[in-house]
Design a protein around this motif. Structure first.
Motif, PDB file in Angstrom:
ATOM      1  N   MET A   1     -20.030  -1.706 -34.971  1.00  0.00           N
ATOM      2  CA  MET A   1     -19.036  -2.568 -34.350  1.00  0.00           C
ATOM      3  C   MET A   1     -18.321  -1.857 -33.196  1.00  0.00           C
ATOM      4  N   VAL A   2     -18.111  -2.614 -32.111  1.00  0.00           N
ATOM      5  CA  VAL A   2     -17.301  -2.141 -30.991  1.00  0.00           C
ATOM      6  C   VAL A   2     -16.048  -3.011 -30.956  1.00  0.00           C
ATOM      7  N   PHE A   3     -14.888  -2.359 -30.812  1.00  0.00           N
ATOM      8  CA  PHE A   3     -13.648  -3.098 -30.956  1.00  0.00           C
ATOM      9  C   PHE A   3     -13.091  -3.558 -29.612  1.00  0.00           C
ATOM     10  N   GLN A   4     -12.119  -4.454 -29.722  1.00  0.00           N
ATOM     11  CA  GLN A   4     -11.498  -5.034 -28.541  1.00  0.00           C
ATOM     12  C   GLN A   4     -10.873  -3.961 -27.663  1.00  0.00           C
ATOM     13  N   LYS A   5     -10.078  -3.089 -28.311  1.00  0.00           N
ATOM     14  CA  LYS A   5      -9.450  -2.015 -27.563  1.00  0.00           C
ATOM     15  C   LYS A   5     -10.299  -0.768 -27.780  1.00  0.00           C
ATOM     16  N   PRO A   6     -10.694  -0.078 -26.699  1.00  0.00           N
ATOM     17  CA  PRO A   6     -11.493   1.140 -26.896  1.00  0.00           C
ATOM     18  C   PRO A   6     -10.747   2.073 -27.850  1.00  0.00           C
ATOM     19  N   ASN A   7     -11.445   2.582 -28.865  1.00  0.00           N
ATOM     20  CA  ASN A   7     -10.757   3.436 -29.834  1.00  0.00           C
ATOM     21  C   ASN A   7     -11.457   4.772 -30.031  1.00  0.00           C
ATOM     22  N   PRO A   8     -11.590   5.555 -28.934  1.00  0.00           N
ATOM     23  CA  PRO A   8     -12.169   6.885 -29.138  1.00  0.00           C
ATOM     24  C   PRO A   8     -11.268   7.687 -30.061  1.00  0.00           C
ATOM     25  N   PHE A   9     -11.868   8.601 -30.818  1.00  0.00           N
ATOM     26  CA  PHE A   9     -11.079   9.460 -31.693  1.00  0.00           C
ATOM     27  C   PHE A   9     -10.466  10.578 -30.853  1.00  0.00           C
ATOM     28  N   PRO A  10      -9.354  11.152 -31.311  1.00  0.00           N
ATOM     29  CA  PRO A  10      -8.718  12.223 -30.533  1.00  0.00           C
ATOM     30  C   PRO A  10      -9.512  13.523 -30.636  1.00  0.00           C
ATOM     31  N   LYS A  11     -10.759  13.469 -30.220  1.00  0.00           N
ATOM     32  CA  LYS A  11     -11.647  14.630 -30.247  1.00  0.00           C
ATOM     33  C   LYS A  11     -12.337  14.705 -28.887  1.00  0.00           C
ATOM     34  N   SER A  12     -13.224  15.679 -28.733  1.00  0.00           N
ATOM     35  CA  SER A  12     -13.932  15.796 -27.464  1.00  0.00           C
ATOM     36  C   SER A  12     -14.965  14.672 -27.339  1.00  0.00           C
ATOM     37  N   ILE A  13     -15.470  14.498 -26.120  1.00  0.00           N
ATOM     38  CA  ILE A  13     -16.493  13.480 -25.876  1.00  0.00           C
ATOM     39  C   ILE A  13     -17.695  13.724 -26.790  1.00  0.00           C
ATOM     40  N   TYR A  14     -18.111  14.990 -26.835  1.00  0.00           N
ATOM     41  CA  TYR A  14     -19.258  15.357 -27.671  1.00  0.00           C
ATOM     42  C   TYR A  14     -19.014  15.012 -29.134  1.00  0.00           C
ATOM     43  N   ASP A  15     -17.843  15.435 -29.628  1.00  0.00           N
ATOM     44  CA  ASP A  15     -17.546  15.227 -31.051  1.00  0.00           C
ATOM     45  C   ASP A  15     -17.425  13.748 -31.406  1.00  0.00           C
TER      46      ASP A  15
END
Lengths: 285, 253
Positions: free
Chosen positions: B91-105
């Motif tokens: 699932m992809v959400f309405q608001k982008p929700n990247p985790f507070p980690k690096s792009i790689y992680d």
């Protein structure tokens, strides 16, 4: 009165209140520092009391307070954090859960002497620990639990739900989502709560009074079942129970200064830790 | 279009406590098709999406009646492993929700929790996923930079890459461009078109033009019911139901 004047009066009252509070704090601290700084020396910190506690230092009390706080931490920190995780992440949102949460909040307001009596009944007598480091540490642990649980729960609440949903939507189990995504974000808040709770425990007298602290011991505790000396209780004795109160007054002030410095440095450490994590969070935005 | 059916719902009803959010939904969603769900706010389209990977269960008092089949398996059946299901249905959400980690992680998050430890395989998977999500060229030199430093559009593509790294079969997208600017929206739309070669995509959108541009089929939801479900082209040129026509021509909604 015009709106402007009303605002001026209101503002002045607020400012005065803040000033009064600050003034009281400064007077107390100033008094302790001025009267206590004189006796502080390396010997005072590293020697045992001598001559009926009229001379010498407070080393056993420093060690005792350190050890009992350590035991408090070992007992209360994991228990408190796990309980908070359960309450915030797993517990169903029912009346029972709300009641449990309310009870925990209320526990934080129970007078510490009541915890002390409870500690005697449970740890000293029922568990048979006797008056000991472990009984006193466990009692202080109970006292600290509500603080740690409440602070940890608040910290977990501030973690955006999207961190949980995002992980779950990738096929993470609930525990994986919590461990890898929720806990790291909540950790600064949790640590701050833990340290503030332990700082309070380190300064408590009543809960250790009946559960393990000793009036005077010529030696250091050699196991968790030994009695111990502690700074707050030592201060209490020097200030009120000693046969030569006037003579030991400087020592009492010195002890107070050491105790306050200890508690303040723990709080300061918590503040530094919090601002460090906050800066780190801002930088990663 | 005679695609294999990937998702089939039969007499699907869904309730939040006493409120019925979905009423008797019967949809057949084809494999490797893009299906758009349109309709006014609160009509049940996002709810329907969350029924498909059982995310609706996270909101406490909910109840599902009827059947939902994915690859002929009843996903509300007693033996279904929800964690396994969500690996297949991402699932992809309405608001982008990247985790507070690096792009790689972020991209490596899914594979890691599913047990992949081999650094080289992880590297390959991260690169492949970022390339599929059309983000690789923009971030390849700063994989260790915090994901929260990316722009909104990049963050959303990162979330898509994070999802692709788990190698799902179905992608559910809940208004993935509603928080993005037109350029970022265009990039996501192109991405969706390229992803449909390999994935079954169900996308909720408030943007009628978007539905017309990227989807093969469209379902129009209204008050928890599917008013019309048809080929997108037919739906937008010659809708069968008056309410559909009123909605897509902007007379309400």
């Amino acid at each position: 009165m015009s709106g402007r004047q009303k605002q001026f009066v209101g503002f002045s009252v607020l400012r005065l209140s803040a000033l009064v509070v600050l003034l009281i704090l400064v007077v107390i601290l100033g008094d302790i520092v001025v009267k206590g700084a004189g006796v502080i020396s390396w010997d005072f910190l590293t020697q045992a009391p001598t001559n009926g506690m009229t001379e010498g230092g407070i080393f056993p009390a420093v060690v005792g307070t350190f050890l009992v706080t350590l035991i408090t931490a070992v007992i209360a920190v994991p228990l408190g954090i796990f309980a908070a995780i359960y309450l915030n992440e797993y517990a169903p949102k029912t009346k029972v859960t709300r009641l449990i949460r309310l009870s925990i909040r209320n526990l934080a307001g129970v007078p510490s002497v009541v915890f002390g009596l409870f500690g005697v009944a449970l740890f000293v007598r029922l568990f048979g620990f006797g008056t000991s480091l472990i009984a006193a540490g466990a009692t202080l642990g109970l006292l600290t639990l509500p603080v740690i649980i409440t602070a940890s729960e608040e910290a977990l609440k501030t973690v955006p739900n999207s961190y949980r949903e995002g992980a779950l939507a990738l096929g993470a189990t609930k525990w994986q989502a919590i461990r890898t995504n929720v806990l790291p974000s909540a950790l600064p808040g949790i640590l701050t709560g833990v340290i503030l709770g332990l700082a309070r425990a380190a300064g408590e007298t009543a809960p250790i009074l009946f559960t393990g602290v000793a009036f005077y011991l010529p030696f250091l505790p050699d196991s968790i079942f030994s009695q111990f000396m502690a700074l707050p209780y030592h201060l209490y004795i020097l200030a009120t129970q000693h046969h030569a109160i006037e003579q030991v007054r400087p020592l009492a002030y010195g002890t107070a200064l050491v105790l306050i410095t200890l508690v303040f440095s723990m709080n300061l450490f918590a503040i530094i830790l919090r601002s460090y994590f906050r800066r780190k969070a801002v930088n990663s935005r | 279009m005679t695609q294999m059916a990937k998702i089939v719902t039969r007499n699907l009803n869904m309730y939040y406590s006493d409120f019925q959010a979905l009423k008797n939904i019967n949809l057949t969603i084809g494999e490797k098709e893009v299906t758009a769900l349109i309709g006014p706010s609160g009509c049940g389209k996002s709810t329907f999406l969350r029924v498909l990977n059982r995310m609706n269960e996270l909101i406490g008092d909910t109840r599902v009646e009827g059947k939902v089949y994915i690859d002929n398996q009843d996903i509300y059946g007693p033996k279904v492993d929800v964690v396994e299901l969500r690996k297949r249905v991402g699932m992809v959400f309405q608001k982008p929700n990247p985790f507070p980690k690096s792009i790689y992680d972020n991209v490596a998050y899914g594979p890691r929790i599913h047990g992949l430890k081999d650094k080289q395989k992880l590297d390959e998977l991260v690169e492949k996923s970022l390339k599929q999500a059309a983000l690789w060229d923009e971030v390849k030199d700063r994989l260790n930079a915090p994901a929260l430093g990316l722009s909104g559009g990049q963050q959303q593509r990162l979330c898509i890459a994070r999802l692709l790294a788990v190698e799902p079969e179905v992608l559910l997208m809940d208004e993935p461009t509603s928080a993005l600017d037109p350029i970022s929206t265009m990039k996501i739309e192109e991405l969706v078109k390229s992803l449909k070669e390999r994935y079954t995509i169900v996308i909720v959108t408030h943007n009628m033009q978007q539905a017309a541009r990227i989807s093969d089929k469209t379902a129009f939801f209204l008050n928890g019911e599917v008013v019309e479900f048809n080929e997108t082209e037919k739906m937008f040129t010659n809708p069968a139901d008056q309410r559909t026509e009123d909605y897509i021509t902007g007379r309400f909604g």
